[in-house]
Scaffold this motif. Structure first.
Motif, PDB file in Angstrom:
ATOM      1  N   LEU A  34       0.816  -1.218   0.000  1.00  0.00           N
ATOM      2  CA  LEU A  34       0.000   0.000   0.000  1.00  0.00           C
ATOM      3  C   LEU A  34       0.847   1.265   0.000  1.00  0.00           C
ATOM      4  N   THR A  35       2.040   1.199   0.546  1.00  0.00           N
ATOM      5  CA  THR A  35       2.916   2.373   0.584  1.00  0.00           C
ATOM      6  C   THR A  35       3.468   2.720  -0.793  1.00  0.00           C
ATOM      7  N   ASP A  36       3.341   1.808  -1.758  1.00  0.00           N
ATOM      8  CA  ASP A  36       3.840   2.073  -3.112  1.00  0.00           C
ATOM      9  C   ASP A  36       2.935   3.025  -3.889  1.00  0.00           C
ATOM     10  N   PHE A  37       1.664   3.041  -3.591  1.00  0.00           N
ATOM     11  CA  PHE A  37       0.712   3.822  -4.389  1.00  0.00           C
ATOM     12  C   PHE A  37       1.028   5.319  -4.410  1.00  0.00           C
ATOM     13  N   PRO A  38       1.347   5.945  -3.297  1.00  0.00           N
ATOM     14  CA  PRO A  38       1.669   7.378  -3.354  1.00  0.00           C
ATOM     15  C   PRO A  38       2.952   7.674  -4.144  1.00  0.00           C
ATOM     16  N   LEU A  39       3.766   6.658  -4.407  1.00  0.00           N
ATOM     17  CA  LEU A  39       5.024   6.840  -5.137  1.00  0.00           C
ATOM     18  C   LEU A  39       4.895   6.527  -6.628  1.00  0.00           C
ATOM     19  N   ALA A  40       3.755   6.008  -7.039  1.00  0.00           N
ATOM     20  CA  ALA A  40       3.575   5.538  -8.415  1.00  0.00           C
ATOM     21  C   ALA A  40       3.603   6.682  -9.425  1.00  0.00           C
ATOM     22  N   ASP A  41       4.125   6.373 -10.620  1.00  0.00           N
ATOM     23  CA  ASP A  41       4.114   7.305 -11.748  1.00  0.00           C
ATOM     24  C   ASP A  41       2.994   6.977 -12.731  1.00  0.00           C
ATOM     25  N   LEU A  42       2.448   5.766 -12.619  1.00  0.00           N
ATOM     26  CA  LEU A  42       1.391   5.294 -13.507  1.00  0.00           C
ATOM     27  C   LEU A  42       0.661   4.169 -12.785  1.00  0.00           C
ATOM     28  N   LEU A  43      -0.654   4.120 -12.931  1.00  0.00           N
ATOM     29  CA  LEU A  43      -1.446   3.025 -12.372  1.00  0.00           C
ATOM     30  C   LEU A  43      -2.220   2.377 -13.501  1.00  0.00           C
ATOM     31  N   ILE A  44      -2.029   1.070 -13.673  1.00  0.00           N
ATOM     32  CA  ILE A  44      -2.759   0.307 -14.683  1.00  0.00           C
ATOM     33  C   ILE A  44      -3.720  -0.623 -13.952  1.00  0.00           C
ATOM     34  N   ILE A  45      -5.000  -0.536 -14.301  1.00  0.00           N
ATOM     35  CA  ILE A  45      -6.045  -1.351 -13.690  1.00  0.00           C
ATOM     36  C   ILE A  45      -6.693  -2.151 -14.810  1.00  0.00           C
ATOM     37  N   MET A  46      -6.814  -3.472 -14.609  1.00  0.00           N
ATOM     38  CA  MET A  46      -7.346  -4.329 -15.671  1.00  0.00           C
ATOM     39  C   MET A  46      -8.379  -5.314 -15.143  1.00  0.00           C
ATOM     40  N   GLY A  47      -9.432  -5.480 -15.901  1.00  0.00           N
ATOM     41  CA  GLY A  47     -10.389  -6.547 -15.671  1.00  0.00           C
ATOM     42  C   GLY A  47     -10.997  -6.601 -14.294  1.00  0.00           C
ATOM     43  N   THR A  48     -11.705  -5.568 -13.898  1.00  0.00           N
ATOM     44  CA  THR A  48     -12.270  -5.514 -12.560  1.00  0.00           C
ATOM     45  C   THR A  48     -13.575  -4.737 -12.542  1.00  0.00           C
ATOM     46  N   SER A  49     -14.367  -4.986 -11.519  1.00  0.00           N
ATOM     47  CA  SER A  49     -15.587  -4.204 -11.318  1.00  0.00           C
ATOM     48  C   SER A  49     -15.324  -3.029 -10.389  1.00  0.00           C
ATOM     49  N   LEU A  50     -14.190  -3.040  -9.686  1.00  0.00           N
ATOM     50  CA  LEU A  50     -13.848  -2.031  -8.675  1.00  0.00           C
ATOM     51  C   LEU A  50     -15.008  -1.818  -7.696  1.00  0.00           C
ATOM     52  N   GLU A  51     -15.634  -2.906  -7.276  1.00  0.00           N
ATOM     53  CA  GLU A  51     -16.754  -2.806  -6.354  1.00  0.00           C
ATOM     54  C   GLU A  51     -16.433  -3.304  -4.947  1.00  0.00           C
ATOM     55  N   VAL A  52     -15.425  -4.149  -4.793  1.00  0.00           N
ATOM     56  CA  VAL A  52     -15.151  -4.763  -3.503  1.00  0.00           C
ATOM     57  C   VAL A  52     -13.971  -4.064  -2.837  1.00  0.00           C
ATOM     58  N   GLU A  53     -14.195  -3.620  -1.621  1.00  0.00           N
ATOM     59  CA  GLU A  53     -13.138  -2.978  -0.833  1.00  0.00           C
ATOM     60  C   GLU A  53     -12.278  -4.042  -0.160  1.00  0.00           C
ATOM     61  N   PRO A  54     -11.028  -3.761   0.090  1.00  0.00           N
ATOM     62  CA  PRO A  54     -10.359  -2.471  -0.045  1.00  0.00           C
ATOM     63  C   PRO A  54      -9.786  -2.219  -1.436  1.00  0.00           C
ATOM     64  N   PHE A  55      -9.837  -3.215  -2.310  1.00  0.00           N
ATOM     65  CA  PHE A  55      -9.233  -3.043  -3.624  1.00  0.00           C
ATOM     66  C   PHE A  55      -9.861  -1.900  -4.400  1.00  0.00           C
ATOM     67  N   ALA A  56     -11.165  -1.723  -4.271  1.00  0.00           N
ATOM     68  CA  ALA A  56     -11.882  -0.706  -5.041  1.00  0.00           C
ATOM     69  C   ALA A  56     -11.332   0.699  -4.811  1.00  0.00           C
TER      70      ALA A  56
END
Length: 129
Positions: A34-56
């Motif tokens: 989780l600490t990597d997200f604030p450091l990311a230069d690009l986020l690729i999201i594939m094949g998801t409904s983004l409905e279930v937490e905490p992933f959403a």
């Protein structure tokens, strides 16, 4: 699918796929990244409904200036209701979307080599069984 529930040959217990079912706790190593997200230069999201937490909520965990690429059949989550100016959507099936990304990056030959090596490894494994 044959409809047969796979069992462990040693303990005879049900073999569970390497996924997290709804309502199950996420593995401990999930939280390590989780600490990597604030450091990311690009986020690729594939094949998801983004409905279930905490992933959403992870799509919103990157800085607002970070481009986010959604490769998915439909716009989902923040890509459906609050897109950022630098968001990119590649809509359709995931395989075609990944192929388009790979082609745009000029990596088609490398991907073909990786896929051929994986297919050869799988064929070797099946013949050994």
């Amino acid at each position: 699918m044959s409809g047969i529930v796979p069992k462990c040959p040693t303990c005879k217990g049900v073999v569970k796929p390497d996924i997290v079912f709804f309502g199950e706790e996420l593995p401990r190593h999930f939280f390590k990244y989780l600490t990597d997200f604030p450091l990311a230069d690009l986020l690729i999201i594939m094949g998801t409904s983004l409905e279930v937490e905490p992933f959403a909520s992870l799509a919103g965990a990157v800085r607002s200036s970070v481009p986010r690429l959604l490769i998915n059949r439909d716009p989902v989550g923040p890509f459906a209701w609050s897109r950022r100016p630098q968001d990119v959507l590649q809509l359709g099936d995931v395989v075609s979307g990944v192929q388009a990304l790979v082609g745009a990056l000029g990596w088609t030959q490398e991907l073909d080599q990786v896929m051929a090596a994986a297919a050869a490894q799988e064929a070797t494994t099946k013949t050994e069984e």
